[in-house]
Design a protein around this motif. Structure first.
Motif, PDB file in Angstrom:
ATOM      1  N   ILE A   5       0.862  -1.177   0.000  1.00 59.10           N
ATOM      2  CA  ILE A   5       0.000   0.000   0.000  1.00 59.10           C
ATOM      3  C   ILE A   5       0.900   1.229   0.000  1.00 59.10           C
ATOM      4  O   ILE A   5       1.884   1.288   0.737  1.00 59.10           O
ATOM      5  CB  ILE A   5      -0.929  -0.005   1.231  1.00 59.10           C
ATOM      6  N   CYS A  46      -6.651   7.245 -11.104  1.00 59.06           N
ATOM      7  CA  CYS A  46      -7.083   6.650  -9.839  1.00 59.06           C
ATOM      8  C   CYS A  46      -8.495   6.098  -9.992  1.00 59.06           C
ATOM      9  O   CYS A  46      -9.319   6.662 -10.704  1.00 59.06           O
ATOM     10  CB  CYS A  46      -7.083   7.702  -8.730  1.00 59.06           C
ATOM     11  N   ILE A  48     -11.767   4.369  -7.609  1.00 57.01           N
ATOM     12  CA  ILE A  48     -12.350   4.054  -6.302  1.00 57.01           C
ATOM     13  C   ILE A  48     -13.472   3.057  -6.546  1.00 57.01           C
ATOM     14  O   ILE A  48     -14.390   3.330  -7.330  1.00 57.01           O
ATOM     15  CB  ILE A  48     -12.885   5.322  -5.611  1.00 57.01           C
ATOM     16  N   THR A  70      -4.392   6.805  -0.230  1.00 57.42           N
ATOM     17  CA  THR A  70      -3.718   5.566   0.129  1.00 57.42           C
ATOM     18  C   THR A  70      -4.368   4.469  -0.689  1.00 57.42           C
ATOM     19  O   THR A  70      -5.598   4.422  -0.806  1.00 57.42           O
ATOM     20  CB  THR A  70      -3.898   5.270   1.633  1.00 57.42           C
ATOM     21  N   GLY A  71      -3.544   3.614  -1.289  1.00 54.76           N
ATOM     22  CA  GLY A  71      -4.109   2.539  -2.090  1.00 54.76           C
ATOM     23  C   GLY A  71      -3.056   1.626  -2.668  1.00 54.76           C
ATOM     24  O   GLY A  71      -1.871   1.722  -2.348  1.00 54.76           O
ATOM     25  N   HIS A  72      -3.525   0.747  -3.536  1.00 55.37           N
ATOM     26  CA  HIS A  72      -2.668  -0.222  -4.219  1.00 55.37           C
ATOM     27  C   HIS A  72      -2.332   0.314  -5.607  1.00 55.37           C
ATOM     28  O   HIS A  72      -3.232   0.669  -6.372  1.00 55.37           O
ATOM     29  CB  HIS A  72      -3.387  -1.564  -4.385  1.00 55.37           C
ATOM     30  N   TYR A  86      -5.531   2.088  -7.133  1.00 53.69           N
ATOM     31  CA  TYR A  86      -6.825   1.702  -6.589  1.00 53.69           C
ATOM     32  C   TYR A  86      -6.906   2.265  -5.174  1.00 53.69           C
ATOM     33  O   TYR A  86      -6.219   1.797  -4.278  1.00 53.69           O
ATOM     34  CB  TYR A  86      -7.000   0.181  -6.621  1.00 53.69           C
ATOM     35  N   VAL A  87      -7.723   3.285  -4.995  1.00 53.56           N
ATOM     36  CA  VAL A  87      -7.769   4.077  -3.774  1.00 53.56           C
ATOM     37  C   VAL A  87      -8.559   3.353  -2.685  1.00 53.56           C
ATOM     38  O   VAL A  87      -9.690   2.915  -2.903  1.00 53.56           O
ATOM     39  CB  VAL A  87      -8.385   5.456  -4.055  1.00 53.56           C
ATOM     40  N   LEU A  88      -7.943   3.262  -1.503  1.00 53.58           N
ATOM     41  CA  LEU A  88      -8.599   2.690  -0.328  1.00 53.58           C
ATOM     42  C   LEU A  88      -9.102   3.779   0.612  1.00 53.58           C
ATOM     43  O   LEU A  88     -10.194   3.680   1.169  1.00 53.58           O
ATOM     44  CB  LEU A  88      -7.639   1.773   0.423  1.00 53.58           C
TER      45      LEU A  88
END
Length: 158
Positions: A5, A46, A48, A70-72, A86-88
């Motif tokens: 991440i 990005c 979501i 924050t993401g992958h 990929y936004v977390l």
């Protein structure tokens, strides 16, 4: 996607768009600018997929927002695949400058802030860190002013 991440800070320069017809996903591009030099800017697509976060992004974010994501990070596996985050989680760090009710407005473009005044044609320009760039004679001359400023910065002259 890999399991690592990452966290990135950047600016939303364009409107967010739905990723599907139902609006349960969202897509946008984050502009990452590690320096005042536009050559260092990166635009990162990005996505979501969380419906609640997607709804929030589609209804609340506006161009100019400074964000922390924050993401992958998905790296392309072939030449036809894009790089994508990929936004977390998403946090708004700084909203764009408020639009006043008068005829003066401030606009952000990457690391630069422009002041437009309806009573004048000239446009004062600063960096987001507060460094003075100069005054463009009219909005069409901003590009030339920025190119000259960046040339001076890269050569170390003032």
């Amino acid at each position: 996607m890999n399991d690592s991440i990452i966290t990135l800070d950047g600016f939303l320069d364009e409107e967010t768009v739905p990723g599907d017809a139902q609006g349960t996903t969202a897509r946008f591009r984050l502009t990452i600018s590690p320096s005042d030099d536009t050559i260092d800017e990166t635009m990162l697509p990005c996505v979501i997929t969380d419906p609640a976060l997607a709804f929030s992004v589609l209804t609340e974010l506006v161009p100019g927002d400074e964000l922390r994501l924050t993401g992958h990070l998905q790296l392309p596996q072939s030449s036809g695949q894009p790089l994508c985050l990929y936004v977390l989680t998403l946090e708004t760090l700084t909203p764009p400058p408020a639009q006043s009710t008068s005829e003066v407005r401030i606009e952000r473009n990457g690391p630069y802030l422009y002041v437009f005044d309806a009573d004048h044609t000239h446009v004062p320009v600063w960096t987001e860190t507060g460094a003075w760039v100069g005054v463009a004679e009219d909005p069409g001359a901003i590009t030339y002013l920025l190119a000259d400023f960046e040339r001076r910065q890269s050569t170390g002259s003032s």
